[in-house]
Design an enzyme around this catalytic site. Structure first.
Site, PDB file in Angstrom:
ATOM      1  N   CYS A   1       0.936  -1.143  -0.097  1.00 58.72           N
ATOM      2  CA  CYS A   1       0.061  -0.143   0.079  1.00 58.72           C
ATOM      3  C   CYS A   1       0.929   1.068  -0.064  1.00 58.72           C
ATOM      4  O   CYS A   1       1.921   1.155   0.769  1.00 58.72           O
ATOM      5  CB  CYS A   1      -0.969  -0.122   1.344  1.00 58.72           C
ATOM      6  SG  CYS A   1      -1.955   1.413   1.581  1.00 58.72           S
TER       7      CYS A   1
ATOM      8  N   CYS B   1       0.152   3.179   3.761  1.00 60.30           N
ATOM      9  CA  CYS B   1       0.578   2.701   5.118  1.00 60.30           C
ATOM     10  C   CYS B   1       1.957   2.183   5.067  1.00 60.30           C
ATOM     11  O   CYS B   1       2.500   2.022   6.078  1.00 60.30           O
ATOM     12  CB  CYS B   1      -0.498   1.783   5.775  1.00 60.30           C
ATOM     13  SG  CYS B   1      -0.280   0.063   4.924  1.00 60.30           S
TER      14      CYS B   1
END
Length: 98
Positions: free
Chosen positions: A82, A85
């Site tokens: 991701c 994050c």
């Protein structure tokens, strides 16, 4: 670190819930539990992305989620990290209390 212990639920509820919802790690994802970061990652099949449990991204439907013990296992399954994050890096700093 908190270890995730299986929860005892009724057989009827277990039969109705998707496998992800029966996994105690799912509750850490729903709660965006920062204490669970580094213990596992979750991947979203519809996007091809894996995240840390505390990721602020919109919560995926449980039927679209796979849980992995390590980043390496998620990558081996074909998922990418991701961009919000950064599950391969250090945990983002915690906000200062007001």
């Amino acid at each position: 670190m908190t270890k995730f212990e299986p929860q005892i639920i009724s057989p009827d509820a277990a039969a109705e819930a998707p496998p992800t919802e029966r996994d105690p790690r799912w509750q850490a994802v729903v709660a965006r539990d920062r204490n669970a970061d580094g213990q596992f990652v979750y991947a979203v099949r519809t996007t091809g992305v894996f995240c840390r449990p505390s990721c602020p991204a919109r919560l995926a439907k449980p039927q679209n989620v796979a849980l992995f013990d390590t980043v390496a296992l998620a990558e081996a399954a074909g998922f990418r990290p991701c961009l919000r994050c950064h599950p391969k890096g250090r945990s983002p700093p915690r906000p200062m209390p007001s």
